[in-house]
Design an enzyme around this catalytic site. Sequence first.
Site, mmCIF file in Angstrom:
data_model
loop_
_atom_site.group_PDB
_atom_site.id
_atom_site.type_symbol
_atom_site.label_atom_id
_atom_site.label_comp_id
_atom_site.label_asym_id
_atom_site.label_seq_id
_atom_site.Cartn_x
_atom_site.Cartn_y
_atom_site.Cartn_z
ATOM 1 N N ASN A 229 33.487 -9.584 52.549
ATOM 2 C CA ASN A 229 32.506 -10.674 52.685
ATOM 3 C C ASN A 229 33.140 -11.998 52.264
ATOM 4 O O ASN A 229 33.932 -12.026 51.327
ATOM 5 C CB ASN A 229 31.287 -10.396 51.799
ATOM 6 C CG ASN A 229 30.682 -9.025 52.061
ATOM 7 O OD1 ASN A 229 31.389 -8.034 52.084
ATOM 8 N ND2 ASN A 229 29.396 -8.957 52.263
ATOM 9 N N ASP A 230 32.793 -13.073 52.898
ATOM 10 C CA ASP A 230 33.209 -14.444 52.561
ATOM 11 C C ASP A 230 34.656 -14.779 52.917
ATOM 12 O O ASP A 230 34.956 -15.898 53.274
ATOM 13 C CB ASP A 230 33.062 -14.778 51.051
ATOM 14 C CG ASP A 230 31.760 -14.288 50.459
ATOM 15 O OD1 ASP A 230 30.700 -14.657 51.015
ATOM 16 O OD2 ASP A 230 31.788 -13.554 49.468
ATOM 17 N N CYS A 275 30.926 2.126 47.438
ATOM 18 C CA CYS A 275 31.283 1.613 46.103
ATOM 19 C C CYS A 275 32.535 2.235 45.482
ATOM 20 O O CYS A 275 33.352 1.533 44.907
ATOM 21 C CB CYS A 275 30.101 1.699 45.147
ATOM 22 S SG CYS A 275 29.567 3.378 44.773
ATOM 23 N N ASP A 327 14.843 -4.498 46.165
ATOM 24 C CA ASP A 327 15.356 -3.719 45.025
ATOM 25 C C ASP A 327 15.636 -2.280 45.454
ATOM 26 O O ASP A 327 15.051 -1.784 46.414
ATOM 27 C CB ASP A 327 14.309 -3.672 43.898
ATOM 28 C CG ASP A 327 14.170 -5.013 43.184
ATOM 29 O OD1 ASP A 327 14.975 -5.915 43.465
ATOM 30 O OD2 ASP A 327 13.255 -5.141 42.349
ATOM 31 N N HIS A 333 26.482 4.482 41.182
ATOM 32 C CA HIS A 333 27.209 3.289 41.611
ATOM 33 C C HIS A 333 28.501 3.255 40.795
ATOM 34 O O HIS A 333 28.514 3.632 39.625
ATOM 35 C CB HIS A 333 26.379 2.027 41.384
ATOM 36 C CG HIS A 333 27.112 0.773 41.760
ATOM 37 N ND1 HIS A 333 27.853 0.675 42.920
ATOM 38 C CD2 HIS A 333 27.263 -0.411 41.128
ATOM 39 C CE1 HIS A 333 28.414 -0.522 42.981
ATOM 40 N NE2 HIS A 333 28.068 -1.196 41.902
ATOM 41 N N ASP A 356 33.118 -5.709 39.400
ATOM 42 C CA ASP A 356 32.526 -4.909 40.463
ATOM 43 C C ASP A 356 32.846 -5.553 41.808
ATOM 44 O O ASP A 356 32.432 -6.675 42.081
ATOM 45 C CB ASP A 356 31.004 -4.836 40.248
ATOM 46 C CG ASP A 356 30.344 -3.812 41.163
ATOM 47 O OD1 ASP A 356 30.983 -3.369 42.136
ATOM 48 O OD2 ASP A 356 29.168 -3.466 40.908
ATOM 49 N N THR A 418 10.696 3.788 32.110
ATOM 50 C CA THR A 418 11.632 2.931 31.362
ATOM 51 C C THR A 418 12.927 3.664 31.020
ATOM 52 O O THR A 418 13.809 3.096 30.399
ATOM 53 C CB THR A 418 10.989 2.471 30.039
ATOM 54 O OG1 THR A 418 10.692 3.644 29.257
ATOM 55 C CG2 THR A 418 9.716 1.702 30.284
ATOM 56 N N GLU A 451 17.232 -0.217 21.032
ATOM 57 C CA GLU A 451 17.157 -0.368 22.482
ATOM 58 C C GLU A 451 15.982 -1.268 22.864
ATOM 59 O O GLU A 451 16.095 -2.155 23.701
ATOM 60 C CB GLU A 451 17.021 1.017 23.122
ATOM 61 C CG GLU A 451 17.063 0.994 24.647
ATOM 62 C CD GLU A 451 15.706 1.277 25.279
ATOM 63 O OE1 GLU A 451 15.580 1.092 26.494
ATOM 64 O OE2 GLU A 451 14.777 1.666 24.542
#
Length: 695
Positions: A229-230, A275, A327, A333, A356, A418, A451
Amino acid sequence: MSALELQNVNWQVAGNRREHHTDQFSTKDIVLRRGQMFHVIMNFNRTLDSEEGLNLTTETGPNPSVSARTKTTFPVSRGRNTGGSWAAEVRENNGNALTVAISSPASAPIGWYTMSLQISSKGRVSSVKLGTFVLLFNPWLQADDVFMSNQAERQEYVEEDSGNIFVGSINRIGMVGWNFGQYEEDILNISLSILDKSLNFRRDPITDVARRNDPKYVGRVLSAMINSNDDNGVIAGNWSGSYTGGMDPRTWNGSVEILKEWKKSGFRPVRFGQCWVFAGTLNTVLRCLGIPSRVITNFNSAHDTDRNLSVDVYYDPMGNPLDKGSDSVWNFHVWNEAWFVRPDLGPSYNGWQVLDATPQERSQGVFQCGPASVIAVREGDVDLNFDMPFIYAEVNADRITWIYTASNDSKKQNYVDTRSVGRYISTKAVGSRSRMDVTDKYKYPEGSNEERRVQQKALSKLKPDASFGPTSAQRSPGREQAPSISGRFKVNGVLAVGQEVNLALLLKNLTRDRKTVAVNMTAWTIVYNGTLVHEVWKDSVTISLDPEEEVQHPVKITYAQYEKYLKADNMIRTTAICKVSDEVEVVVERDVILDNPTLTLEVLDRAQVRKPVNVQMLFSNPLDEPVKDCVLMVEGSGLLRGNLKIEVPALRPKERSRIRFEILPTRSGTKQLVADFSCNKFPAIKAMLSIDVNE
């Protein structure tokens, strides 16, 4: 007396490269590490007179300049030199031969250098080019930003040229071998040319080359350049499930073929990657340039596009997962961590930094990501450089399930989870194939006070008024009242390509009242990032539950139903939407991964350097139908040059195949052979084999 003239220069290539830990590179070039002394012998036409002077000049980049620190002239002195600049001193003076020790600064830009000698003799100055060399980062040197003190870790994260990458899902963590191959022929040249193809270099070569002294800068540029990309970078990403016109990402065995293909095609993006392909390739280039690095896998990885630390997942009332909203939660990943100091943030953020190269979101207008300090991620310091909110969300976002009804364009929140995002964060252990869990480096234990404190801190930095906004209200798990039933999918029997998938939906009544549950179920084949490929099964059923009763409802998906739509990921997503009196009570979801048949590699002789070795591949067709178009691809650094592609004859139902091939080891030590077998029914079956090569 005649003017002093240089007759030849001996670069002491073998000795210098051994001392600089660059002797494994398959190149005749002089490869050195910055901040470390190297020796050259200069032979002149006569002995040097005390009145005569020698100066050296080093230059890098297209327009070297003293102000940019890409050009330096310094004397060959007769005494000792200390300091952080280029310096040279005479170590031995044997008549016409001078042994000169030259040192570079520990903060010199990396890359190709030209060195020339200026001789001042008899009132005139002559100049002669001595040659070119490559300067790399130096993890062995304490003054270098990439210094790594632990020798076993340095061996693993800089010198190791093969590894494994973890893939799959939280229920089934698998691994694939990867050939990093940073020492293979031409890989060093290609790695340096990646920097020269970057947008930064094209816009402002002088500044770009000067900034190559900083691993933080180099890492960020590489994270942009490994994807296409780019900037027409190395690899074009594709998650569609259709890979016509390129390679299915699952079939790559390593970075070497990708990098060579990129150069051979005139630097056109190589098709296709996902990935782990981006991460494996970035790992090769980082290690090649001397930046310690490793490959990290995050299971249930959130892709949060709107910086609110939550990901929204949608279903319709019939149980179909919806491609709605931007999302997503990926089954896994893969990214990289690189090791260096962070003077821009302060010493408490030194160490592992996330980079990444997978193109997900733009950063400063370009698809690049990192470096983000892992320590900063754990502490919720989302206001620090670079791309912290995105990386923090990948391991910490909350997952919100919505039921969307198209007929009246309404959505209803079903559940806030969560705890499910950012699980089993994994990397290869030092010196072995086993999995090392590094989740605790990224976050405090789920549900602990630390956390929750970090989560509040991160939210307040992203949204200063978060404590009053809806987001923190959403963070309380679930909704107003607890559901009256619970559900989960259980696997019965084996999960294998070619066989029926047997699951059971377990439903439990959590109340003392009788419940009637209407269940809508679907199964889709998917790509690992959640891209939906095709619906392969659906069913609707009504189940009556007595007080506190649990029932099992069988789910069977036949090979005939899924075979045409299964991708190389071998993933099927099953969903059940469970309603009680027309209200959705629970959404039950499970991704199953089907096992490929086993591919076995065995070495038939004792392996020795420069002696052919026979290796055998064994494969059995498990199906009741023939398989055709079979190809075996094999590679392994230090075991064979390039890769081996073997056409394998078609196999009848249940037939066993035995293929022998030859490899020729070029380096001793434990080496890794990686294989990929593909055919019309199995797009990518993996195997790896460790081979001990003797001198």
